[in-house]
Write an enzyme that holds these catalytic residues in place. Structure first.
Site, mmCIF file in Angstrom:
data_model
loop_
_atom_site.group_PDB
_atom_site.id
_atom_site.type_symbol
_atom_site.label_atom_id
_atom_site.label_comp_id
_atom_site.label_asym_id
_atom_site.label_seq_id
_atom_site.Cartn_x
_atom_site.Cartn_y
_atom_site.Cartn_z
ATOM 1 N N LYS A 188 58.571 42.233 84.005
ATOM 2 C CA LYS A 188 57.406 43.040 84.387
ATOM 3 C C LYS A 188 56.265 42.106 84.781
ATOM 4 C CE LYS A 188 54.482 46.867 82.944
ATOM 5 N NZ LYS A 188 53.224 46.217 83.339
ATOM 6 N N CYS A 240 16.971 42.250 66.744
ATOM 7 C CA CYS A 240 17.651 42.084 68.035
ATOM 8 C C CYS A 240 17.427 40.671 68.552
ATOM 9 C CB CYS A 240 17.119 43.106 69.039
ATOM 10 S SG CYS A 240 17.770 42.883 70.712
#
Length: 747
Positions: free
Chosen positions: A115, A417
């Site tokens: 494959k 953050c």
């Protein structure tokens, strides 16, 4: 039917379609094959238990992605390009084979082949001459990549051998980069300071799906060089009513005699055990094959059984793909850094010593969240086990504890953050993921949203990619970014772009690149040095022309031109670009077709939104919630002020597009092939805007078929049923003036 079943099915449908769009349109893999298959199987189970949930466009009934890019003309395959079902264990393979032999009523031979992890392509030969080459697309319509395919050495333009050749034959195969060629390509990319490709499939897809138009001679040479490194192996046929052979292996022999490249690794076996042994042997030697492989495809060899066994709506029953478990290697965990995406999610990433795994070099991998880091038990400085889930997504499995020397340290999730300093918090009680709540102004979130706006699934703005998005939202200079939010995107001017300077970052780690003296490298992407051909600087000139030293770069001019053109893109693309949660291309098309304008969508109730086919309650809630936020509404107001069109011209109004109020009221029209002056989506929107129904298939209920070059089975079906066929000029008359304005049909 329980409401929770419908909600689960809608959520799965939305997610699966997002994953398909990412894979087929953006060349991006977001989850492993196992996880994707799990979601698809769960959706199949829900639809089996509740048949009313199943629709024609459900992921369980469709193949591939939507050929929605505007770069290439659509091409209809004469015969559908189906996908393959997967198995991940010998037990599952043996169960499939047992069912095959039970349904066939006898023992069968199996053709086993490696494959290839590449890009599926359909070659159409007419009387032995290559006419078109197209990507899989949605299995029915793909993208026309004929001109690029002609540069791939392995693909013959004219079949060889004795013939005679069939009037029409479709040959299916995979385009790929051989491992050595892929390594050369990435080495060249790195030397040129360009982004390296994550894997060979992404590289093949990106190289094949590029246009020569608009590129300078050097860029065109680079494009041809990439295409020249590609190879193709064919592994099947499409439209060919009666091939003169009895087996799939016989088809391959015939294709080889015509000069087409087939794999040398395929074998036919008479028992299931022999096929299973081949699968095992191939796994052991996968690193010795010239191309990337991710499993073995097993096909029933006898062609008559292909017809008897048939196919589902998305895959043949006579073939299956056995997917290998991913390869594992050890490497050093150098650091864990946290990045913030466009949704505000703070994600820890492992930064590792570069290591080769499953065919490509890896330096980082997601760790998802702080709980996953803790559960895996990894420390910074550990030797860790790395694999590629589905041979694509890098995944840290855990530490090699016995190699610890005491210098390792724990990772601490930041409380603020890393991009804007806002305290991180869960979006709601019970959530594991931490998010930055500063959605409006956090530069990382703005950058992600701007990049999404320019993506193929959004406004498809070629000049607004990752680099441009970062420059506009997180520049080194000026201190105030030109785009503190995306609200100002369509109001950008050359004067805004010209002064921008950015820190050049490593494409894999995101860390700044350094000069030989240890100083951060800086680039000015939107200006270049003034040359004699540019003339002298004129400070009194009306149009902005830079300064005495520099002028605006081609990138700056192209970006502004692309943004001007994007203002009139189809409404569904505008909706996707607004970054409304759950509103991907499918839901956006449904909303645009039904309501016709953003104002109408905004004025609709939850029930009215949820009742639209393809929308549902989850999307309806997300749309209503989005408009409740003030700065979201400011984006719409600013974009409208800067010329963005939030309505489909001529649309008759909510719910009336296919029930009345237009020149095509009550009529069903199918558009197929390359209609001059129309993309596929533009033709469909023109039909809907005129009050008609844009259908995807031809039937007795079809009133007109608009057909251009490349029209396939739909045109033949129309002629068979006696449906009137229009060319592009007649189609324009139809959607603008109605059927009464069409010229009489000559007897």
């Amino acid at each position: 039917m329980a409401a929770d079943a419908r909600a689960e099915a809608q959520g799965l449908t939305t997610r699966i379609l997002e994953l398909r769009d990412a894979y087929y349109e953006l060349d991006t893999v977001l989850v492993s094959d196992e996880e994707y298959d799990r979601m698809l199987r769960r959706l199949e189970e829900l639809e089996r238990l509740h048949p009313e949930l199943q629709s024609q466009d459900s992921p369980t009934q469709t193949v591939g992605g939507r050929a929605q890019t505007t770069l290439f003309a659509p091409v209809e395959h004469a015969e559908r390009m189906l996908s393959l079902d997967n198995v991940f264990s010998f037990e599952a393979f043996e169960a499939w084979a047992a069912k095959i032999e039970r349904d066939a009523g006898r023992r069968v031979d199996y053709l086993c082949e490696l494959k290839i992890d590449g890009l599926a392509i359909n070659l159409r030969y007419e009387n032995g001459v290559l006419v078109t080459a197209a990507t899989r697309g949605d299995g029915v319509v793909g993208e026309d990549v004929t001109e690029n395919i002609r540069h791939i050495p392995a693909i013959t333009q004219r079949l060889s051998g004795a013939g005679p050749f069939p009037p029409v034959v479709e040959v299916r195969g995979e385009v790929f980069f051989p491992v050595a060629k892929f390594e050369e390509l990435n080495a060249n990319q790195q030397a040129a300071g360009e982004r390296v490709f994550a894997n060979a499939r992404n590289a093949a897809s990106g190289s094949l799906r590029q246009k020569a138009e608009g590129k300078n001679p050097a860029q065109r040479r680079l494009m041809r060089d990439r295409l020249g490194r590609l190879r193709m192996l064919v592994h099947g046929i499409g439209a060919w009513p009666n091939p003169p052979v009895a087996t799939q292996s016989g088809v391959y022999e015939l294709l080889r005699s015509w000069g087409l490249p087939t794999s040398a690794h395929g074998r036919v076996f008479g028992t299931v055990q022999e096929a299973a042994d081949f699968i095992g042997r191939s796994a052991e030697r996968r690193d010795t094959v010239e191309h990337e492989i991710d499993g073995v495809v097993i096909k029933v060899d006898e062609l008559v059984l292909h017809d008897e066994l048939g196919a589902t709506s998305r895959a043949p029953r006579w073939a299956i793909a056995y997917k290998y478990p991913p390869e594992q290697v050890n490497t050093k965990l150098l650091d864990i850094v946290v990045s913030v995406g466009r949704t505000g999610r703070a994600t820890p990433f492992a930064v590792m010593e570069k290591v080769k795994v499953a065919g490509s070099e890896v330096r980082q991998a997601t760790l998802h969240n702080q709980d996953v880091v803790k559960a895996k038990g990894v420390l910074i400085g550990d030797t860790v086990v790395l694999r590629k889930a589905g041979d694509v997504i890098p995944e840290v499995l855990g530490p090699v504890v016995e190699l610890r020397d005491g210098t390792e340290r724990e990772f601490a999730m930041p409380t603020d953050c890393p991009e804007c300093g806002t305290p991180l918090a869960p979006a709601k009680e019970g959530d594991i993921d931490l998010r930055c709540p500063n959605a409006e102004f956090c530069p990382a979130q703005v950058r992600g949203r701007v990049e999404h706006i320019g993506s193929r699934g959004g406004l498809d703005i070629e000049a607004l990619g990752e680099v441009a998005a970062a420059a506009l939202t997180q520049p080194r200079f000026p201190e105030r970014a030109p785009l503190p939010t995306e609200a100002g995107l369509f109001g950008l001017r050359l004067e805004d772009l010209f002064p921008i300077e950015v820190v050049v970052r490593d494409s894999e780690t995101g860390l700044p690149k350094l000069t030989e003296t240890g100083v951060e490298k800086v680039d000015a992407p939107f200006r270049r040095r003034r040359q004699k051909k540019d003339g002298a600087f004129d400070p009194e000139a009306e149009a902005f022309d830079g300064d005495e030293i520099a002028v605006p770069s081609k990138s700056a001019i192209e970006l502004l031109a692309n943004l001007r053109a994007a203002r009139t893109k189809p409404l569904w693309r505008i909706l996707v670009s607004l970054n409304i949660r759950h509103v991907g291309p499918v839901a956006a098309r449904a909303l645009a077709d039904h309501f016709g304008s953003l104002d109408a969508i905004r004025a609709a109730s939850r029930d009215e939104l949820a009742a639209v086919d393809g929308v549902g309650g989850i999307v309806a809630d997300a749309v209503l919630s989005w408009f409740e936020i003030g700065w979201h509404c400011e984006i719409v107001e600013n974009w409208a002020r800067d010329g963005v069109q939030f309505a489909i011209p001529g649309h008759p109004g909510p719910g009336r597009a296919d029930t009345g109020g237009g020149v095509l009221s009550g009529l069903t029209v199918v558009a197929t092939g390359s209609l001059e002056g129309y993309t596929r989506e533009a033709a469909q929107e023109a039909i809907v805007a005129a009050g008609g129904k844009a259908a995807s298939s031809v039937s007795k209920k079809t009133d007109f078929v608009a057909a251009g070059p490349g029209a396939g089975s739909k045109l033949a079906k129309a002629e068979e049923l006696g449906v009137r066929v229009l060319d592009a000029a007649q189609f324009t008359i139809l959607v603008e003036q109605g059927p009464g304005a069409l010229p009489e049909v000559a007897e």
